[in-house]
Write an enzyme that holds these catalytic residues in place. Structure first.
Site, mmCIF file in Angstrom:
data_model
loop_
_atom_site.group_PDB
_atom_site.id
_atom_site.type_symbol
_atom_site.label_atom_id
_atom_site.label_comp_id
_atom_site.label_asym_id
_atom_site.label_seq_id
_atom_site.Cartn_x
_atom_site.Cartn_y
_atom_site.Cartn_z
ATOM 1 N N ALA B 123 23.722 -79.938 -43.817
ATOM 2 C CA ALA B 123 24.880 -79.069 -43.608
ATOM 3 C C ALA B 123 25.556 -78.726 -44.919
ATOM 4 C CB ALA B 123 25.862 -79.732 -42.640
ATOM 5 N N GLU B 126 28.695 -72.646 -45.435
ATOM 6 C CA GLU B 126 29.964 -72.373 -44.738
ATOM 7 C C GLU B 126 30.120 -70.870 -44.609
ATOM 8 O OE1 GLU B 126 33.063 -74.252 -46.941
ATOM 9 O OE2 GLU B 126 32.229 -76.255 -46.643
ATOM 10 N N ILE B 156 23.838 -74.020 -39.074
ATOM 11 C CA ILE B 156 23.181 -75.309 -39.297
ATOM 12 C C ILE B 156 21.969 -75.450 -38.368
ATOM 13 C CG2 ILE B 156 23.467 -77.820 -39.358
ATOM 14 C CD1 ILE B 156 25.073 -76.074 -41.475
ATOM 15 N N GLN B 335 2.054 -52.424 -37.513
ATOM 16 C CA GLN B 335 1.550 -51.058 -37.711
ATOM 17 C C GLN B 335 0.089 -50.946 -37.252
ATOM 18 O OE1 GLN B 335 3.758 -48.949 -38.627
ATOM 19 N NE2 GLN B 335 2.491 -47.108 -38.702
ATOM 20 N N ILE B 336 -0.710 -51.958 -37.577
ATOM 21 C CA ILE B 336 -2.125 -51.931 -37.180
ATOM 22 C C ILE B 336 -2.250 -51.959 -35.654
ATOM 23 C CG2 ILE B 336 -4.245 -53.342 -37.154
ATOM 24 C CD1 ILE B 336 -3.609 -54.025 -40.125
ATOM 25 N N GLU B 362 17.376 -70.780 -47.291
ATOM 26 C CA GLU B 362 17.204 -71.525 -48.554
ATOM 27 C C GLU B 362 17.515 -70.628 -49.759
ATOM 28 O OE1 GLU B 362 17.261 -73.969 -46.869
ATOM 29 O OE2 GLU B 362 15.602 -75.298 -47.366
#
Lengths: 261, 378
Positions: B123, B126, B156, B335-336, B362
């Site tokens: 944690a 914020e 979190i 797309q394919i 991250e």
């Protein structure tokens, strides 16, 4: 309790099987190999018995160098040691030859119970467990979905057409395992790390007191003449029209063209 | 560094691949749609020992290196990003407590986390501070033999389902980064509660929730490291976390690529498989190339970390490249697939939504570029 599991390395069930023209074995190019799924039931059952009653579990396979990977996986699941019949002179797809090599190996080992899959999913011979039992002169119960061990005997539930047969057999005996017997565990991280340290013994033909002429391709009782892929499925036929007419047309086709009614 | 995996690594990779195909693949799409967290999956991961990979053996873990850890994360992410991220999140408090914690903390917390009896969470973020950790508002005030925590944390992962939280809070609000400390807060502590569960674009099987600390009193011994170590702890956690997120992104990209190849060979237009068109072939070639490069970067970052060499900038590069690759590859996969790609009946739509979050967590990829540039220009 000494438990032995006979196992085989086979192509992954998801593999797209290919046969090269003129070859009498499937192509191994780009194929992933795994433990035969029915043999996984055998390994799991062996481990559960060991956990409940004590003892040890030995794996035996006959196959090329790469088959050692399957043994390591079995060791990672929790088996104690492994024997690899690894000699070009052992290699064959003939059930008699393989069973003979395995039974000669087993004669030099101690065991209370032998487990194996009811069939290998590559060539689907369904014969190894039964043949080995015959060669060792011990009982077998095939296609088993439940196994209970009591002093010196085993009670096995086996699948038969439309029902279940309950068979009691003295030990040692061979049990061939069917889906439903258990849910095989995954090798654990700890097991994988320990597997390399467990004994894996490679044996040549001479090590099991066999003569080169009686095992492998030399001792084979059957010869594969040709191996071909199944023909592509023909496209289906759609019968159109009013239901009454269409039904009449379908019956006619089933009788005259498909010749099934 | 070798390009070959060791025998154990390959065996582990295959076991995890099989586990993910059998246990995760059948439920991943539905769990995503319903936003359901499957605690039992973490029990199954624990059964085979995967929750304690980075934790030393003496404290109940496997004590394996990052080079092995990322193989596991990638295989899990191929089937379910939520589970892969959960696995990475479970590892973070273990790594941090092992690096900075007291012997007592290690004994008390590592084994339950490594064995999966307890779930862990990290944690830091914020409402007003994430990568800008120095701006944290949550405070921890020493009061006798306790710290009293006040503030709230957002976004979190495993908030509300975790049992042990590693919480970053200011012990010295007057100072910036040096005022941050790190604490172990257990679920159920008076003053600890959970707020809003976020409704996310993707990765919906992993709960993301606000946690609230209101006069939350914890024992003084729950301080991890010393007062002021928090920023260092947070930065190491983010550096390490970037490698695992990179690995997860490679898994997402690989899954989209595998689906694309399969589909391109099957789908026929103008009387031939679309894989026979150069337009599709070039897309697949670029996708395959980028995935390979991304995987190698992630592996290099893990290698450097394992060797104890500076890896922070390489982790940022790997995270940046792998997650941008995941976004590009999953977009091309949709797309394919054409119209079908946009439908929830096919997995590439879910993979594209999954890829997006990897560019953000991250540290956004803009933050990664800042980290990289700062290193290059120093």
């Amino acid at each position: 309790m000494k438990i032995i599991v006979l196992m085989k390395q086979v192509p992954d069930t998801e593999t797209k099987i290919q046969v090269k023209p003129g070859e009498t074995a499937i192509s191994t190019d780009g194929v992933t190999f795994v433990i035969n799924p029915y043999d996984e039931f055998a390994i799991e059952e062996a481990l559960r018995i060991k956990e409940a009653k004590g003892g040890d579990v030995t794996l035996i396979t006959l196959g090329w160098d790469k088959a050692a990977e399957a043994l390591r996986t079995g060791l990672a699941m929790g088996a104690d040691k492994a024997v690899h019949l690894n000699d070009p002179a052992f290699l064959t797809n003939d059930a008699h030859s393989i069973a003979l090599a395995l039974s000669k190996t087993l004669k030099k080992l101690q065991y209370d119970l032998i487990l194996c899959g009811k069939q290998a999913i590559d060539y689907d011979n369904h014969q190894i467990g039964v043949r080995v039992a015959e060669m060792l002169g011990i009982p077998h119960v095939a296609v088993v979905t439940k196994l209970v061990l009591e002093d010196g005997k085993a009670v096995a539930h086996r699948e038969i057409e439309g029902g279940t047969e309950v068979v009691e057999t003295p030990l040692p005996a061979i049990i061939t395992c069917q889906k439903g017997l258990n849910e095989p565990r995954y090798a654990s991280l700890k097991g994988i790390m320990q597997a390399k340290k467990k004994p894996l013994e490679a044996k040549k033909v001479a090590d099991v007191d066999a003569s080169p002429g009686e095992v492998g391709q030399a001792g084979a009782k059957t010869v594969v003449l040709t191996l071909t892929m199944p023909p592509d499925r023909a496209a289906g036929k759609v019968v159109e029209g009013e239901p009454e007419d269409a039904a009449r047309q379908v019956v006619k086709l089933l009788r005259e063209e498909a010749k099934v009614i | 560094m070798s390009f070959d995996l060791t025998e154990e690594q390959e065996s582990l990779r295959r076991t995890v691949e099989k586990f993910a195909e059998k246990e995760l693949a059948p439920i991943a799409a539905e769990a995503e749609e319903k936003g359901e967290f499957h605690r039992e999956i973490f029990e199954k991961l624990a059964d085979i020992g995967l929750l304690g990979i980075p934790c030393p053996e003496q404290y109940g873990g496997a004590g394996l290196d990052y080079s092995t850890y990322i193989l596991v994360i990638e295989e899990i992410a191929k089937q379910c990003l939520a589970t892969a991220v959960g696995l990475a999140v479970q590892g973070l408090p273990q790594i941090m407590i092992n690096l900075f914690g007291s012997e007592e903390q290690k004994k008390q917390y590592l084994a339950p986390l490594a064995s999966g009896k307890k779930l862990g969470a990290f944690a830091l973020t914020e409402a007003g501070a994430g990568s800008d950790a120095a701006s944290l508002k949550t405070t921890a005030t020493l009061d006798g033999d306790s710290y009293v925590l006040n503030g709230s944390k957002v976004f979190i992962t495993h908030g509300g389902v975790a049992d042990i939280y590693l919480v970053m809070a200011k012990t010295n609000p007057g100072e910036g980064a040096r005022g941050i400390s790190s604490f172990i807060v257990e679920d159920g502590t008076p003053g600890f509660s959970c707020g809003k569960t976020e409704k996310k674009m993707g990765m919906r099987a992993s709960p993301t929730r606000e946690i609230i600390l209101e006069d939350c009193r914890i024992p003084r011994k729950n301080l991890v490291g010393k007062e002021g170590d928090g920023f260092k702890i947070a930065m190491i956690a983010l550096d390490s976390g970037r490698i695992t997120i990179g690995a997860a992104a490679v898994g997402v990209a690989q899954a989209a690529f595998d689906e694309s190849v399969k589909y391109a060979k099957q789908r026929e237009q103008f009387g031939q498989p679309i894989a026979s068109f150069q337009a599709i072939q070039f897309m697949l070639a670029d996708m395959g190339t980028a995935i390979r490069a991304a995987r190698n970067m992630v592996r290099e970052a893990a290698y450097l970390k394992d060797k104890g060499k500076p890896f922070s900038h390489v982790a940022a590069m790997a995270k940046l490249f792998a997650t941008d690759t995941a976004m590009k590859v999953t977009t091309d996969a949709v797309q394919i697939f054409g119209g079908y790609g946009y439908m929830q009946d096919y997995p590439v739509e879910r993979l594209m939504r999954a890829a997006k979050v990897t560019q953000i967590v991250e540290g956004t990829n803009q933050i990664q570029r800042m980290v990289i540039a700062r290193h290059l220009l120093k």
